[in-house]
Write an enzyme that holds these catalytic residues in place. Structure first.
Site, PDB file in Angstrom:
ATOM      1  N   SER A  52      42.660  43.342  39.872  1.00 38.61           N
ATOM      2  CA  SER A  52      42.667  43.007  37.975  1.00 38.61           C
ATOM      3  C   SER A  52      43.436  44.482  37.594  1.00 38.61           C
ATOM      4  O   SER A  52      43.654  45.529  37.584  1.00 38.61           O
ATOM      5  CB  SER A  52      40.964  43.249  37.715  1.00 38.61           C
ATOM      6  OG  SER A  52      41.342  43.702  35.791  1.00 38.61           O
ATOM      7  N   ARG A 103      33.653  41.269  37.245  1.00 37.37           N
ATOM      8  CA  ARG A 103      34.719  39.881  37.692  1.00 37.37           C
ATOM      9  C   ARG A 103      34.198  38.984  38.664  1.00 37.37           C
ATOM     10  O   ARG A 103      33.550  40.057  39.837  1.00 37.37           O
ATOM     11  CB  ARG A 103      36.411  40.410  37.715  1.00 37.37           C
ATOM     12  CG  ARG A 103      36.829  39.256  38.632  1.00 37.37           C
ATOM     13  CD  ARG A 103      38.171  40.012  38.342  1.00 37.37           C
ATOM     14  NE  ARG A 103      38.755  39.859  36.628  1.00 37.37           N
ATOM     15  CZ  ARG A 103      39.880  39.509  36.467  1.00 37.37           C
ATOM     16  NH1 ARG A 103      41.111  39.379  37.351  1.00 37.37           N
ATOM     17  NH2 ARG A 103      40.715  39.878  35.478  1.00 37.37           N
ATOM     18  N   HIS A 130      37.174  32.556  31.814  1.00 37.41           N
ATOM     19  CA  HIS A 130      37.398  34.007  31.481  1.00 37.41           C
ATOM     20  C   HIS A 130      37.691  33.651  30.043  1.00 37.41           C
ATOM     21  O   HIS A 130      38.489  33.818  29.042  1.00 37.41           O
ATOM     22  CB  HIS A 130      38.834  33.607  31.954  1.00 37.41           C
ATOM     23  CG  HIS A 130      39.321  34.732  31.782  1.00 37.41           C
ATOM     24  ND1 HIS A 130      38.419  35.997  31.574  1.00 37.41           N
ATOM     25  CD2 HIS A 130      40.881  36.053  32.371  1.00 37.41           C
ATOM     26  CE1 HIS A 130      39.568  37.684  32.087  1.00 37.41           C
ATOM     27  NE2 HIS A 130      40.495  37.217  32.474  1.00 37.41           N
ATOM     28  N   GLN A 133      39.479  36.542  27.776  1.00 30.40           N
ATOM     29  CA  GLN A 133      40.776  36.261  28.288  1.00 30.40           C
ATOM     30  C   GLN A 133      40.733  35.453  26.554  1.00 30.40           C
ATOM     31  O   GLN A 133      41.849  35.697  25.706  1.00 30.40           O
ATOM     32  CB  GLN A 133      41.808  35.721  29.325  1.00 30.40           C
ATOM     33  CG  GLN A 133      42.743  34.912  29.037  1.00 30.40           C
ATOM     34  CD  GLN A 133      43.366  36.619  29.322  1.00 30.40           C
ATOM     35  OE1 GLN A 133      43.589  37.426  29.703  1.00 30.40           O
ATOM     36  NE2 GLN A 133      44.775  36.453  28.108  1.00 30.40           N
ATOM     37  N   ASP A 222      49.726  29.434  33.273  1.00 37.51           N
ATOM     38  CA  ASP A 222      48.951  30.122  33.984  1.00 37.51           C
ATOM     39  C   ASP A 222      49.373  30.082  35.448  1.00 37.51           C
ATOM     40  O   ASP A 222      49.985  29.627  35.607  1.00 37.51           O
ATOM     41  CB  ASP A 222      47.335  30.164  34.117  1.00 37.51           C
ATOM     42  CG  ASP A 222      46.555  31.336  34.643  1.00 37.51           C
ATOM     43  OD1 ASP A 222      47.148  32.217  34.925  1.00 37.51           O
ATOM     44  OD2 ASP A 222      45.361  30.999  34.955  1.00 37.51           O
ATOM     45  N   CYS A 262      48.691  34.548  30.251  1.00 36.27           N
ATOM     46  CA  CYS A 262      46.857  35.247  30.195  1.00 36.27           C
ATOM     47  C   CYS A 262      47.833  36.746  31.178  1.00 36.27           C
ATOM     48  O   CYS A 262      47.142  37.983  31.132  1.00 36.27           O
ATOM     49  CB  CYS A 262      45.973  35.439  31.162  1.00 36.27           C
ATOM     50  SG  CYS A 262      45.889  34.043  32.547  1.00 36.27           S
ATOM     51  N   ARG A 290      43.546  42.418  23.989  1.00 39.54           N
ATOM     52  CA  ARG A 290      41.693  42.262  25.232  1.00 39.54           C
ATOM     53  C   ARG A 290      41.233  43.828  24.723  1.00 39.54           C
ATOM     54  O   ARG A 290      39.420  43.170  24.818  1.00 39.54           O
ATOM     55  CB  ARG A 290      42.407  42.435  26.638  1.00 39.54           C
ATOM     56  CG  ARG A 290      43.343  40.899  27.863  1.00 39.54           C
ATOM     57  CD  ARG A 290      42.565  39.871  27.762  1.00 39.54           C
ATOM     58  NE  ARG A 290      41.161  40.025  28.315  1.00 39.54           N
ATOM     59  CZ  ARG A 290      41.078  40.045  29.410  1.00 39.54           C
ATOM     60  NH1 ARG A 290      42.213  39.684  30.516  1.00 39.54           N
ATOM     61  NH2 ARG A 290      40.532  40.608  30.505  1.00 39.54           N
TER      62      ARG A 290
HETATM   63  N1  NVA Z   1      43.888  31.993  36.279  1.00 39.46           N
HETATM   64  C1  NVA Z   1      44.179  32.938  36.998  1.00 39.46           C
HETATM   65  C2  NVA Z   1      43.769  34.230  35.737  1.00 39.46           C
HETATM   66  C3  NVA Z   1      44.209  35.400  36.033  1.00 39.46           C
HETATM   67  C4  NVA Z   1      43.561  36.352  34.885  1.00 39.46           C
HETATM   68  C5  NVA Z   1      42.975  33.654  38.248  1.00 39.46           C
HETATM   69  O1  NVA Z   1      41.847  33.196  38.349  1.00 39.46           O
HETATM   70  O2  NVA Z   1      43.797  34.039  39.013  1.00 39.46           O
HETATM   71  N1   CP Z   2      44.605  38.334  32.600  1.00 46.56           N
HETATM   72  C1   CP Z   2      43.853  39.082  32.771  1.00 46.56           C
HETATM   73  O1   CP Z   2      42.428  39.357  33.386  1.00 46.56           O
HETATM   74  O2   CP Z   2      44.021  40.158  33.873  1.00 46.56           O
HETATM   75  P1   CP Z   2      43.898  40.694  35.441  1.00 46.56           P
HETATM   76  O3   CP Z   2      43.693  40.031  36.335  1.00 46.56           O
HETATM   77  O4   CP Z   2      44.664  41.742  35.665  1.00 46.56           O
HETATM   78  O5   CP Z   2      42.448  41.244  34.965  1.00 46.56           O
END
Ligand code: NVA
Ligand code: CP
Length: 304
Positions: A52, A103, A130, A133, A222, A262, A290
């Site tokens: 992240s 997460r 999520h 977000q 996304d 996102c 965020r």
């Molecule tokens: N769909 C993406 C969102 C990242 C913020 C993932 O889960 O990797």
């Molecule tokens: N959009 C989002 O959750 O970004 P990260 O994966 O960088 O936290």
């Protein structure tokens, strides 16, 4: 109000609207460097089983700004659900901390974490959803459009965790929500049914991007391969090739349409560099929000 924020539907319509108002207030306070310390002497344990940038930095910065201390636990630190049972982590952290943000891969682990914790748990993304977000996203939409009336959101791409949270929002706030995705990559059918049956919103899942894009207020995309699916990335490139958000998609809506993502974005894959950099792209306002949306969520949970 529930103890935790695991799904947007954990909040009522009124609680969502109150949280958005509070987020705007907290954003104002943050920008004006006002003293605001509801979390003085409190701590937030942040558990990350996946990478992240935004989630980590926005939670840590926000919680610190509000007077508290945030602890980062990365993918190699706990081994949640592997090295140690999820419910044991819940009970241990409940003895030290005032709140948990996590997460995780499996959504059922998020639910279990919350069930066994005596402190609030905030979902910072699972394979399923999520919610933080999409709270930030709708805040960004309101700030740009000034209204939530007659809102058409068109999501283009994989029917993934982002879509599930949009569908959960559509179950609370009225909107015209369209997900344009390749056949076989539709969002979870039960979540689609829940949003449709709420009776608040119009929900369409289609593979016809051209028809979907018409009259969109927002085009949202996304990555085609989410975290945990990166070994499918090459195969997915072919499958999703016709679902790239490019200038011609943005020009086809017939109105002034905002672009959202996102992030992180894979430029020139699901979205062109030109769309990311265009005036109608609000991806950095979205990322900024965020922190303010999450601050409001944490204050609401803490004050309930
Ligand atoms: N769909 C993406 C969102 C990242 C913020 C993932 O889960 O990797
Ligand atoms: N959009 C989002 O959750 O970004 P990260 O994966 O960088 O936290």
């Amino acid at each position: 109000m529930t103890k935790d924020f695991l799904h947007i539907t954990d909040f009522s319509k009124e609680e969502i609207l109150e949280t958005l108002d509070l987020a705007q207030e907290l954003k104002y306070k943050f920008h004006n460097k006002e003293d605001y310390k509801p979390f003085k002497d409190r701590s937030l344990a942040m558990i990350f089983a996946k990478p992240s940038a935004r989630t980590r930095v926005s939670f840590e910065t926000g919680f610190t700004w509000m007077g508290g201390h945030a602890l980062y636990l990365g993918p190699n630190d706990i081994g949640i659900g592997k090295r140690e049972a999820v419910k044991d982590i819940s009970r241990v952290f409940s003895r030290y901390n005032d709140m948990i943000m996590a997460r995780l891969f499996e959504h059922k682990h998020m639910v279990e974490l919350a069930e066994h914790a005596t402190i609030p748990v905030v979902n910072g993304l699972t394979d399923y959803n999520h919610p933080c977000q999409i709270m930030a996203d709708i805040l960004t939409v309101v700030q740009h459009r000034k209204t939530l009336d007659d809102l058409k959101i068109v999501y283009v791409g994989d029917g993934n965790n982002i879509v599930h949270s949009w569908l959960q929002l559509a179950a609370r706030l009225p909107m015209d929500f369209v997900c344009a995705c390749p056949e076989g990559y539709e969002p979870d059918a039960n979540t689609v049914a829940m949003a449709t049956n709420s009776g608040h919103s119009s929900v369409t899942i289609t593979s016809d991007l051209k028809a979907a894009a018409k009259d969109a207020d927002v085009i949202y995309t996304d990555v085609w391969a989410s975290m945990g699916q990166k070994d499918e990335a090459i195969a997915r490139e072919k499958i999703f090739a016709d679902f790239q958000v490019n200038e011609s998609v943005m020009d086809s809506t017939g109105k002034n349409t905002l672009f959202m993502h996102c992030l992180p974005a894979e430029r020139d894959r699901e979205v062109t560099d030109g769309v990311m950099e265009a005036d109608y792209s609000i991806v950095f306002d979205e990322a900024e929000n965020r922190m303010h949306a999450q601050n409001a969520i944490m204050v609401k949970l803490f004050n309930k």
